[in-house]
Design a protein around this motif. Sequence first.
Motif, PDB file in Angstrom:
ATOM      1  N   LEU A 244      -9.103 -10.694   4.442  1.00 16.25           N
ATOM      2  CA  LEU A 244      -8.011 -10.556   3.473  1.00 16.25           C
ATOM      3  C   LEU A 244      -8.544 -10.666   2.047  1.00 16.25           C
ATOM      4  N   GLU A 245      -9.468 -11.575   1.817  1.00 23.85           N
ATOM      5  CA  GLU A 245     -10.058 -11.707   0.482  1.00 23.85           C
ATOM      6  C   GLU A 245     -10.820 -10.444   0.097  1.00 23.85           C
ATOM      7  N   SER A 249     -10.227  -7.892  -3.112  1.00 20.03           N
ATOM      8  CA  SER A 249     -11.295  -7.698  -4.094  1.00 20.03           C
ATOM      9  C   SER A 249     -11.755  -6.250  -4.207  1.00 20.03           C
ATOM     10  N   ASP A 250     -11.663  -5.477  -3.114  1.00 14.23           N
ATOM     11  CA  ASP A 250     -12.129  -4.084  -3.204  1.00 14.23           C
ATOM     12  C   ASP A 250     -11.014  -3.092  -3.566  1.00 14.23           C
ATOM     13  N   GLY A 251      -9.810  -3.617  -3.840  1.00 11.08           N
ATOM     14  CA  GLY A 251      -8.713  -2.764  -4.290  1.00 11.08           C
ATOM     15  C   GLY A 251      -7.861  -2.177  -3.184  1.00 11.08           C
ATOM     16  N   VAL A 257      -0.114  -1.622  -1.028  1.00 14.67           N
ATOM     17  CA  VAL A 257       1.207  -1.986  -1.573  1.00 14.67           C
ATOM     18  C   VAL A 257       1.841  -0.784  -2.263  1.00 14.67           C
ATOM     19  N   ASP A 258       1.081  -0.135  -3.132  1.00 13.97           N
ATOM     20  CA  ASP A 258       1.604   0.997  -3.904  1.00 13.97           C
ATOM     21  C   ASP A 258       2.018   2.153  -2.993  1.00 13.97           C
ATOM     22  N   ALA A 259       1.215   2.415  -1.982  1.00 16.58           N
ATOM     23  CA  ALA A 259       1.492   3.562  -1.109  1.00 16.58           C
ATOM     24  C   ALA A 259       2.728   3.346  -0.261  1.00 16.58           C
ATOM     25  N   ALA A 271      -1.725 -10.716  -5.457  1.00 15.66           N
ATOM     26  CA  ALA A 271      -2.082 -11.158  -4.115  1.00 15.66           C
ATOM     27  C   ALA A 271      -2.252 -12.675  -4.101  1.00 15.66           C
ATOM     28  N   PRO A 272      -1.604 -13.361  -3.166  1.00 15.50           N
ATOM     29  CA  PRO A 272      -1.712 -14.824  -3.138  1.00 15.50           C
ATOM     30  C   PRO A 272      -3.106 -15.282  -2.726  1.00 15.50           C
ATOM     31  N   LYS A 273      -3.467 -16.469  -3.164  1.00 18.48           N
ATOM     32  CA  LYS A 273      -4.747 -17.053  -2.766  1.00 18.48           C
ATOM     33  C   LYS A 273      -4.627 -17.592  -1.340  1.00 18.48           C
TER      34      LYS A 273
END
Length: 279
Positions: A244-245, A249-251, A257-259, A271-273
């Motif tokens: 998930l991290e 980090s790689d976008g 989300v956008d799609a 994005a939550p930690k």
Amino acid sequence: MKLRKVTAASAAVLTLALTATACGSDDGDDGGSSSGGGKKITIGIKFDQPGLGQKTPQGYAGFDVDVATYVAKKLGYSEDQIEWKESKSADRETMLQRGDVDFIAATYSITPERQEKVDFAGPYLLAHQDVLIRADDDSIKSPEDLNDKKLCSVTGSTSAQNVKEKLAPKAQLQQYPTYSACLTGVQNKAIDALTTDDSILAGYAAQSQFKGKFKLGGFKMTNENYGIGLKKGSDLKDKINDALEAMVSDGSWQKAVDANLGPAGYKNDPAPKIGEIKS
């Protein structure tokens, strides 16, 4: 007579040894299930939530599906090694406890009650209870404006009741069997607003037949921390958190989300930690 007994016993031992060898499992399997001699991983998702987890004629689609697919790849599984299983809300803990699935990504909010029964990786999305209204409706600008309005949610949901008890005591609650039925009611002006998690609302409104017809209120009435559910003690938790991290980090996370949710004007939180649960 004694010789014949020893021979029979030896034959039985040999037969059991050969049977055990033939039925041995693939030791290289990394937490997933084995099917037909091939490495597989079984993942639970929703089949009926557009934009999040939906079974379509073309396959499976949605933000949760994209997250689960990314995680599976990081765990060493290709897309054709994923077996998708429908995970209805009421069945999720049982499915994990029985080992029916390796993990579940299905708008699964992390709560103290659920954490007593299952483990969670994440969270991977911070959603909020919100309302969906017609794009041309300027009469609902705050939760209080829902007073005297017809507010819909699905039968058995606590979302509408939460609004009535805490924010708009004069709201007229309407219960429909599905979110799609509520959405049609809003479109036809039989209903003024539909309420549930903003991510779910955005997924429905993002469908091609509804584009431009609805908007989110943006009220953020609750925090819903979506996590990936796992059987208690699963050794996949740390690996999934790492995946998930990497997705953030790689976008790939924002792209997903956008799609899937962007067409409805969904304004996501960052994005939550990992391990950070907002109450």
